[in-house]
Write an enzyme that holds these catalytic residues in place. Structure first.
Site, PDB file in Angstrom:
ATOM      1  N   TYR A  66      62.099 -32.319  28.943  1.00 45.04           N
ATOM      2  CA  TYR A  66      60.742 -32.795  29.221  1.00 45.04           C
ATOM      3  C   TYR A  66      60.798 -34.251  29.651  1.00 45.04           C
ATOM      4  O   TYR A  66      61.565 -35.030  29.071  1.00 45.04           O
ATOM      5  CB  TYR A  66      59.848 -32.674  27.974  1.00 45.04           C
ATOM      6  CG  TYR A  66      58.732 -31.690  28.212  1.00 45.04           C
ATOM      7  CD1 TYR A  66      57.775 -31.946  29.192  1.00 45.04           C
ATOM      8  CD2 TYR A  66      58.648 -30.504  27.498  1.00 45.04           C
ATOM      9  CE1 TYR A  66      56.758 -31.037  29.437  1.00 45.04           C
ATOM     10  CE2 TYR A  66      57.639 -29.591  27.744  1.00 45.04           C
ATOM     11  CZ  TYR A  66      56.698 -29.864  28.716  1.00 45.04           C
ATOM     12  OH  TYR A  66      55.707 -28.961  28.965  1.00 45.04           O
ATOM     13  N   GLU A  68      57.646 -36.178  30.986  1.00 44.72           N
ATOM     14  CA  GLU A  68      56.335 -36.633  31.481  1.00 44.72           C
ATOM     15  C   GLU A  68      56.328 -38.148  31.615  1.00 44.72           C
ATOM     16  O   GLU A  68      56.923 -38.858  30.802  1.00 44.72           O
ATOM     17  CB  GLU A  68      55.227 -36.191  30.520  1.00 44.72           C
ATOM     18  CG  GLU A  68      54.888 -34.722  30.680  1.00 44.72           C
ATOM     19  CD  GLU A  68      53.874 -34.251  29.654  1.00 44.72           C
ATOM     20  OE1 GLU A  68      53.342 -35.069  28.905  1.00 44.72           O
ATOM     21  OE2 GLU A  68      53.632 -33.036  29.609  1.00 44.72           O
ATOM     22  N   ASP A 243      49.181 -33.753  55.751  1.00 44.60           N
ATOM     23  CA  ASP A 243      49.994 -32.739  55.073  1.00 44.60           C
ATOM     24  C   ASP A 243      51.054 -32.277  56.065  1.00 44.60           C
ATOM     25  O   ASP A 243      50.773 -31.485  56.970  1.00 44.60           O
ATOM     26  CB  ASP A 243      49.081 -31.583  54.641  1.00 44.60           C
ATOM     27  CG  ASP A 243      49.844 -30.461  53.949  1.00 44.60           C
ATOM     28  OD1 ASP A 243      51.093 -30.493  53.959  1.00 44.60           O
ATOM     29  OD2 ASP A 243      49.187 -29.552  53.409  1.00 44.60           O
ATOM     30  N   THR A 272      55.840 -30.222  51.518  1.00 43.20           N
ATOM     31  CA  THR A 272      56.702 -29.362  50.708  1.00 43.20           C
ATOM     32  C   THR A 272      58.130 -29.793  51.042  1.00 43.20           C
ATOM     33  O   THR A 272      58.363 -30.470  52.041  1.00 43.20           O
ATOM     34  CB  THR A 272      56.552 -27.872  51.071  1.00 43.20           C
ATOM     35  OG1 THR A 272      56.727 -27.725  52.484  1.00 43.20           O
ATOM     36  CG2 THR A 272      55.185 -27.342  50.689  1.00 43.20           C
ATOM     37  N   LYS A 275      60.427 -26.053  53.448  1.00 49.81           N
ATOM     38  CA  LYS A 275      60.225 -25.392  54.753  1.00 49.81           C
ATOM     39  C   LYS A 275      61.236 -25.988  55.746  1.00 49.81           C
ATOM     40  O   LYS A 275      62.429 -25.859  55.518  1.00 49.81           O
ATOM     41  CB  LYS A 275      58.782 -25.552  55.192  1.00 49.81           C
ATOM     42  CG  LYS A 275      57.762 -25.040  54.149  1.00 49.81           C
ATOM     43  CD  LYS A 275      56.355 -25.088  54.703  1.00 49.81           C
ATOM     44  CE  LYS A 275      55.277 -25.162  53.672  1.00 49.81           C
ATOM     45  NZ  LYS A 275      54.844 -23.910  53.109  1.00 49.81           N
ATOM     46  N   ARG A 281      62.369 -25.400  46.556  1.00 45.07           N
ATOM     47  CA  ARG A 281      60.923 -25.150  46.556  1.00 45.07           C
ATOM     48  C   ARG A 281      60.235 -26.254  45.759  1.00 45.07           C
ATOM     49  O   ARG A 281      60.473 -26.400  44.564  1.00 45.07           O
ATOM     50  CB  ARG A 281      60.705 -23.782  45.911  1.00 45.07           C
ATOM     51  CG  ARG A 281      59.332 -23.225  45.931  1.00 45.07           C
ATOM     52  CD  ARG A 281      59.405 -21.709  45.774  1.00 45.07           C
ATOM     53  NE  ARG A 281      60.010 -21.124  46.950  1.00 45.07           N
ATOM     54  CZ  ARG A 281      59.359 -20.923  48.110  1.00 45.07           C
ATOM     55  NH1 ARG A 281      58.074 -21.223  48.215  1.00 45.07           N
ATOM     56  NH2 ARG A 281      59.980 -20.417  49.139  1.00 45.07           N
TER      57      ARG A 281
HETATM   58  N1  PLP Z   1      50.383 -27.326  52.894  1.00 53.04           N
HETATM   59  C1  PLP Z   1      50.694 -26.628  53.987  1.00 53.04           C
HETATM   60  C2  PLP Z   1      50.370 -27.211  55.337  1.00 53.04           C
HETATM   61  C3  PLP Z   1      51.309 -25.381  53.875  1.00 53.04           C
HETATM   62  O1  PLP Z   1      51.600 -24.671  54.966  1.00 53.04           O
HETATM   63  C4  PLP Z   1      51.588 -24.875  52.575  1.00 53.04           C
HETATM   64  C5  PLP Z   1      52.236 -23.560  52.357  1.00 53.04           C
HETATM   65  O2  PLP Z   1      52.380 -22.718  53.125  1.00 53.04           O
HETATM   66  C6  PLP Z   1      51.235 -25.637  51.473  1.00 53.04           C
HETATM   67  C7  PLP Z   1      50.633 -26.859  51.653  1.00 53.04           C
HETATM   68  C8  PLP Z   1      51.434 -25.129  50.069  1.00 53.04           C
HETATM   69  O3  PLP Z   1      52.748 -25.173  49.681  1.00 53.04           O
HETATM   70  P1  PLP Z   1      53.216 -24.416  48.340  1.00 53.04           P
HETATM   71  O4  PLP Z   1      53.273 -22.986  48.653  1.00 53.04           O
HETATM   72  O5  PLP Z   1      54.564 -25.023  48.049  1.00 53.04           O
HETATM   73  O6  PLP Z   1      52.231 -24.761  47.274  1.00 53.04           O
END
Ligand code: PLP
Length: 480
Positions: A66, A68, A243, A272, A275, A281
Site C-alpha cells: 500500500y 497512498e 486526452d 492511457t 495503447k 494497462r
Molecule cells: N480516453 C480515451 C480517448 C480512450 O480512447 C479511452 C479508452 O478507450 C479512455 C480514455 C479510457 O481508458 P481506460 O479503458 O484505460 O479507462
C-alpha cells in the site's frame, strides 16, 4: 521489440507451472490467450503488445504494497522502494513528453480523466471559493457553507468532442460521470468533410462558456491543432484538457510535434499507457506547474492506493519509449495507417474524412450494405479482430453503428509494413463484399445477423495466418 531469450521462455514456463499448482484453469487460459493473440489479425486501434520486460515487471511483490499519498509523503510506512519506482516513472514521463509535471498513479484512462476533472474543479472552483470565505480547507466549513460550495462544484460546464465524431465517453457523456457532474455540450465535425471545424468549436465555446474544454479522441482519424484549441480555451477562460490516450505513442515518438503536440499547449494532458504508447494497462496525467498541486491530490481524491507494480511497468515502458527505436516504431504506425487507408480507397471502400494522418482508419461499411455490428462479426469469423464504431450522424446509432474502427499500433509492433497492410485491406474488402445482412428468426431484416459466402472466412483465415507466421508475436517465446 527485442527478441526473447530462452531465459524469458523458461521464466514464463515456470510461472505458469506455479499458477497451475493453485488454479490450473487460469494457467490454461493464460496460455490460450497467447495462442489466440498470436493467431489473429489484431486491428483494434486501442490495443498493442507490451514488451516482455513490461509484462514481467507487473508480476511482482510490488503488488502487495500500500502506498497512498505521493513520493516522500505517504500514509503508509515502508514505501521507500515504491518512492523509487514512482519517481522514476514520473521522471521518464516528464523527459519523454517535455512536461513540467507527471502523475503516474491513475489506474486507467478513465481514472486519469477523473483526476484531471477534479483537479480542475479543485484549482478553479474550490480554491478560489475557500479563499473568498477565508477557509483553509473543506474540513473547516459549516454544513451550510459546504452545501454552497458543493452547488458551485456541481454546476460547472464542459465542452468535449461528440461521441459520433470520435470523442470518448469520458468527454461529457451521460453514461460516464463526466456527463453527470458537468453541464455538458459537444462540438462535432464538419458534415461534409468529417474534419474538425475550429471556427465552429470557437463559436460553441463562446456561446457556452465552459470551465473545461476537452480535446482528444478515440475514433477521429486525423491530427488536431492543439495550439488552436488552446487559443479558443484562452478566449473563453477555459482550462484546456487534452486526452491523448490513443495517440500518446505518436507524441512520444515525435510524429506529432509543434501544434500537433498537446503537451506544450494543454493545461492538463491525460493518457492511457497501454495503447500506442505500448506500456502496461494504466493512466497518467501531465500538467503545468499551476495544476500540479491539485493533480497530486488524485489519491485519495478519486483514486485508491497506487498500483506500484504497474507504476514500475510504466517506468520500464517509458524508458523503452525514450529509446531511438521508438521513434521509428511511431513513424511506422502512421505510415502503415496510410497504407491501410490507401488499400481501402483503391478498392473503392469509403473512409470517414477520406483517409487518415494518425493511427486510425474509420471504414464506413454502409456502402457494403452492412451495419458495423454485422461487419465486425463477419470479420471476427474470418480471423480479423476489429471493433464497430459510430460514424458522424450515424443512422444506426452507437450499438449497431455503420463503421469499423481499425488501428495499426499492434500489427506494427509485430513488424507489419506497407505490403502487409495493403493485403489486410484486400482481405477486409473481400470479406465485406461477400457478406450479406441476415434476418431475424421471424424473417424480418436484422441489423445484427449476417451471412458470409461459403469458404470466404476459411480462405481469409489462411491468408491471415500466412501474414502472421511471417511476423511472429513474441518470437522465441515457447510455452510448450
Ligand atoms: N480516453 C480515451 C480517448 C480512450 O480512447 C479511452 C479508452 O478507450 C479512455 C480514455 C479510457 O481508458 P481506460 O479503458 O484505460 O479507462
Amino acid at each position: 521489440m527485442s527478441d526473447l531469450s530462452s531465459l524469458t521462455s523458461s521464466a514464463y514456463q515456470q510461472a505458469l507451472e506455479v499458477i497451475a499448482s493453485v488454479e490450473p484453469r487460469i494457467a490454461e487460459a493464460t496460455r490460450q490467450e497467447l495462442v489466440d493473440q498470436r493467431a489473429s489479425l489484431k486491428l483494434i486501434a486501442s490495443e498493442n503488445y507490451a514488451s516482455p520486460a513490461v509484462l514481467m515487471t507487473m508480476g511482482t511483490w510490488f503488488s502487495d504494497k500500500y502506498a497512498e499519498g505521493t513520493v516522500g509523503h505517504r500514509f503508509y510506512a515502508g514505501c521507500q522502494n515504491v518512492d523509487t519506482v514512482e519517481a522514476l516513472a514520473a521522471e521518464h514521463a516528464r523527459e519523454l513528453f517535455g512536461a513540467p509535471y507527471a502523475y503516474v498513479q491513475p489506474h486507467s484512462g478513465i481514472d486519469a480523466n477523473l483526476v484531471a476533472f477534479w483537479s480542475i474543479l479543485a484549482h478553479r472552483v474550490e480554491g478560489p471559493w475557500l479563499e473568498k470565505f477565508g477557509a483553509k480547507n473543506v474540513n473547516d466549513l459549516s454544513e451550510a457553507d459546504w452545501e454552497s460550495l458543493r452547488a458551485e462544484l456541481g454546476n460547472q460546464r464542459l465542452l468535449g468532442m461528440a461521441l459520433d465524431a470520435g470523442g470518448h465517453l469520458t468527454h461529457g457523456f451521460r453514461p460516464n460521470i463526466s456527463g453527470k457532474m458537468f453541464h455538458q455540450q459537444q462540438y462535432g465535425t464538419d458534415p461534409e468533410t468529417g474534419l474538425l471545424d475550429y471556427d465552429a468549436v470557437r463559436a460553441k465555446a463562446k456561446e457556452f462558456k465552459p470551465l473545461v474544454i476537452v480535446a482528444g479522441y478515440s475514433a477521429y482519424p486525423r491530427r488536431v491543432n492543439f495550439a488552436k484549441m488552446r487559443e479558443i480555451a484562452d478566449e473563453v477562460g477555459a482550462t484546456l484538457m487534452v486526452d491523448m490516450a490513443h495517440f500518446a505513442g505518436l507524441v512520444a515518438g515525435k510524429v506529432f510535434t509543434g501544434d500537433e503536440d498537446p503537451v506544450p499547449h494543454a493545461h492538463l494532458t491525460t493518457t492511457t499507457t497501454h495503447k500506442s504508447l505500448r506500456g502496461p494497462r494504466g493512466g497518467m496525467v501531465l500538467a503545468t506547474e499551476e495544476y500540479a498541486p491539485s493533480v497530486d491530490r488524485g489519491c485519495p481524491m478519486v483514486l485508491g492506493g497506487p498500483l506500484s507494480h504497474v507504476m514500475a511497468a510504466k517506468a520500464v515502458a517509458l524508458a523503452e519509449a525514450r529509446q531511438p527505436g521508438f521513434r521509428t516504431y511511431a513513424q511506422s504506425i502512421a505510415d502503415n495507417a496510410k497504407s491501410l487507408a490507401e488499400g481501402f480507397l483503391k478498392r473503392g471502400a469509403k473512409l470517414v474524412t477520406g483517409g487518415t494522418d494518425n493511427h486510425i482508419v474509420l471504414l464506413d461499411v454502409s456502402s457494403f450494405g452492412l451495419t458495423g455490428r454485422q461487419a465486425e462479426s463477419a470479420l471476427l469469423d474470418s480471423g480479423v479482430v476489429t471493433n464497430r464504431n459510430s460514424v458522424p450522424a450515424d443512422p444506426n446509432g452507437a450499438w449497431y453503428t455503420s463503421g469499423i474502427r481499425l488501428g495499426t499500433p499492434a500489427l506494427t509492433t509485430r513488424g507489419f509494413g506497407h505490403d502487409e497492410f495493403d493485403k489486410v485491406a484486400e482481405l477486409i474488402v473481400d470479406v465485406l463484399t461477400n457478406t450479406e445482412p441476415g434476418t431475424t428468426s421471424a424473417g424480418a431484416p436484422s441489423r445484427a445477423t449476417y451471412v458470409i459466402a461459403d469458404g470466404v472466412a476459411d480462405k481469409t483465415k489462411s491468408a491471415a495466418a500466412e501474414l502472421l507466421d511471417k511476423h511472429p508475436l513474441y518470437p522465441g517465446l515457447d510455452l510448450a
